[in-house]
Design a protein around this motif. Structure first.
Motif, PDB file in Angstrom:
ATOM      1  N   LYS A  50       0.828  -1.215   0.000  1.00 30.23           N
ATOM      2  CA  LYS A  50       0.000   0.000   0.000  1.00 30.23           C
ATOM      3  C   LYS A  50       0.861   1.264   0.000  1.00 30.23           C
ATOM      4  O   LYS A  50       0.392   2.334  -0.346  1.00 30.23           O
ATOM      5  CB  LYS A  50      -0.908   0.023   1.242  1.00 30.23           C
ATOM      6  CG  LYS A  50      -1.785  -1.197   1.369  1.00 30.23           C
ATOM      7  CD  LYS A  50      -2.869  -1.213   0.326  1.00 30.23           C
ATOM      8  CE  LYS A  50      -3.808  -2.364   0.583  1.00 30.23           C
ATOM      9  NZ  LYS A  50      -4.305  -2.992  -0.586  1.00 30.23           N
ATOM     10  N   THR A  51       2.111   1.146   0.402  1.00 28.72           N
ATOM     11  CA  THR A  51       2.956   2.324   0.572  1.00 28.72           C
ATOM     12  C   THR A  51       3.769   2.686  -0.672  1.00 28.72           C
ATOM     13  O   THR A  51       4.460   3.690  -0.674  1.00 28.72           O
ATOM     14  CB  THR A  51       3.936   2.107   1.744  1.00 28.72           C
ATOM     15  OG1 THR A  51       4.749   0.962   1.469  1.00 28.72           O
ATOM     16  CG2 THR A  51       3.188   1.901   3.048  1.00 28.72           C
ATOM     17  N   VAL A  52       3.675   1.904  -1.710  1.00 27.87           N
ATOM     18  CA  VAL A  52       4.499   2.139  -2.895  1.00 27.87           C
ATOM     19  C   VAL A  52       3.758   3.050  -3.868  1.00 27.87           C
ATOM     20  O   VAL A  52       2.529   3.092  -3.896  1.00 27.87           O
ATOM     21  CB  VAL A  52       4.868   0.798  -3.571  1.00 27.87           C
ATOM     22  CG1 VAL A  52       5.757   1.016  -4.775  1.00 27.87           C
ATOM     23  CG2 VAL A  52       5.580  -0.095  -2.587  1.00 27.87           C
ATOM     24  N   ASP A  53       4.508   3.754  -4.667  1.00 26.45           N
ATOM     25  CA  ASP A  53       3.987   4.690  -5.660  1.00 26.45           C
ATOM     26  C   ASP A  53       2.964   4.018  -6.586  1.00 26.45           C
ATOM     27  O   ASP A  53       3.076   2.827  -6.890  1.00 26.45           O
ATOM     28  CB  ASP A  53       5.174   5.214  -6.480  1.00 26.45           C
ATOM     29  CG  ASP A  53       4.823   6.449  -7.270  1.00 26.45           C
ATOM     30  OD1 ASP A  53       4.030   6.315  -8.213  1.00 26.45           O
ATOM     31  OD2 ASP A  53       5.341   7.525  -6.934  1.00 26.45           O
ATOM     32  N   SER A  54       2.010   4.789  -7.057  1.00 27.13           N
ATOM     33  CA  SER A  54       0.956   4.255  -7.924  1.00 27.13           C
ATOM     34  C   SER A  54       1.490   3.769  -9.272  1.00 27.13           C
ATOM     35  O   SER A  54       0.832   2.984  -9.963  1.00 27.13           O
ATOM     36  CB  SER A  54      -0.127   5.306  -8.148  1.00 27.13           C
ATOM     37  OG  SER A  54       0.432   6.449  -8.783  1.00 27.13           O
ATOM     38  N   CYS A  55       2.674   4.209  -9.667  1.00 31.54           N
ATOM     39  CA  CYS A  55       3.242   3.771 -10.947  1.00 31.54           C
ATOM     40  C   CYS A  55       3.523   2.278 -10.971  1.00 31.54           C
ATOM     41  O   CYS A  55       3.623   1.678 -12.035  1.00 31.54           O
ATOM     42  CB  CYS A  55       4.519   4.549 -11.268  1.00 31.54           C
ATOM     43  SG  CYS A  55       5.919   4.110 -10.231  1.00 31.54           S
ATOM     44  N   VAL A  56       3.632   1.659  -9.809  1.00 33.96           N
ATOM     45  CA  VAL A  56       3.922   0.226  -9.728  1.00 33.96           C
ATOM     46  C   VAL A  56       2.838  -0.579 -10.444  1.00 33.96           C
ATOM     47  O   VAL A  56       3.118  -1.604 -11.059  1.00 33.96           O
ATOM     48  CB  VAL A  56       4.082  -0.221  -8.258  1.00 33.96           C
ATOM     49  CG1 VAL A  56       4.153  -1.731  -8.139  1.00 33.96           C
ATOM     50  CG2 VAL A  56       5.316   0.414  -7.648  1.00 33.96           C
ATOM     51  N   CYS A  84       8.611   4.211 -13.444  1.00 41.48           N
ATOM     52  CA  CYS A  84       8.774   3.817 -12.048  1.00 41.48           C
ATOM     53  C   CYS A  84      10.222   3.730 -11.565  1.00 41.48           C
ATOM     54  O   CYS A  84      10.478   3.137 -10.521  1.00 41.48           O
ATOM     55  CB  CYS A  84       8.083   2.479 -11.810  1.00 41.48           C
ATOM     56  SG  CYS A  84       6.812   2.537 -10.571  1.00 41.48           S
ATOM     57  N   ARG A  86      12.000   5.897 -10.254  1.00 43.83           N
ATOM     58  CA  ARG A  86      12.236   6.686  -9.040  1.00 43.83           C
ATOM     59  C   ARG A  86      11.924   5.900  -7.766  1.00 43.83           C
ATOM     60  O   ARG A  86      12.282   6.309  -6.678  1.00 43.83           O
ATOM     61  CB  ARG A  86      11.433   7.974  -9.087  1.00 43.83           C
ATOM     62  CG  ARG A  86       9.941   7.746  -9.015  1.00 43.83           C
ATOM     63  CD  ARG A  86       9.162   9.049  -9.165  1.00 43.83           C
ATOM     64  NE  ARG A  86       7.743   8.834  -9.089  1.00 43.83           N
ATOM     65  CZ  ARG A  86       6.981   8.483 -10.117  1.00 43.83           C
ATOM     66  NH1 ARG A  86       7.513   8.305 -11.300  1.00 43.83           N
ATOM     67  NH2 ARG A  86       5.691   8.317  -9.957  1.00 43.83           N
ATOM     68  N   VAL A  87      11.232   4.777  -7.918  1.00 51.41           N
ATOM     69  CA  VAL A  87      10.885   3.944  -6.763  1.00 51.41           C
ATOM     70  C   VAL A  87      12.040   2.979  -6.490  1.00 51.41           C
ATOM     71  O   VAL A  87      12.410   2.191  -7.351  1.00 51.41           O
ATOM     72  CB  VAL A  87       9.568   3.168  -7.014  1.00 51.41           C
ATOM     73  CG1 VAL A  87       9.228   2.269  -5.843  1.00 51.41           C
ATOM     74  CG2 VAL A  87       8.433   4.137  -7.308  1.00 51.41           C
TER      75      VAL A  87
END
Length: 133
Positions: A50-56, A84, A86-87
């Motif tokens: 849930k904590t990862v960027d939406s681009c995942v 993605c 940057r993640v």
């Protein structure tokens, strides 16, 4: 001399018994199998986090089967995917995928046998059977 020889043999026997059975170096097959499972699991965890960027959510699927020849293209596509970066978790996953690809095409090239070339099988992974109690 005989006593020294017996002591040396006893020491060797004790040392070999104390070493774990897994002390043998990994084979190419065992290495790519474990790394592919690790990458697949990391990708699943990344997708459900849930904590990862939406681009995942836009990343290409990453279900790996090292027995499928299409895994090479799958790894290439995943590593080259532009989104993605940057993640941190995605960058780490891409680095692992790059390592697996390198191992497959370089070090283990002659040791592996691909059993299929069904690219669709890598898009829809087969779920493990559900155990009924």
């Amino acid at each position: 001399k005989l006593l020294t020889m017996k002591m040396l043999l006893l020491l060797i026997a004790l040392l070999s018994a104390a070493l774990p059975a897994s002390a043998a170096p990994p084979t190419c097959y065992s290495r790519v199998l474990s790394l592919s499972k690790e990458i697949t699991e990391s990708f699943k965890e990344l997708q459900t986090s849930k904590t990862v960027d939406s681009c995942v959510g836009t990343l290409p699927r990453l279900y790996l089967d090292i027995h499928n020849y299409c895994v090479l293209a799958k790894l290439r596509d995943f590593v080259a995917y532009p989104g993605c970066d940057r993640v941190v978790e995605v960058s780490e996953l891409k680095e692992k995928a790059r390592s697996l690809y390198t191992i497959l095409i370089s070090y283990c090239r002659r040791d592996l046998v691909f059993l299929t070339d069904d690219c669709n099988a890598l898009e829809i992974p087969i779920s493990p059977p559900i155990e009924h109690s």
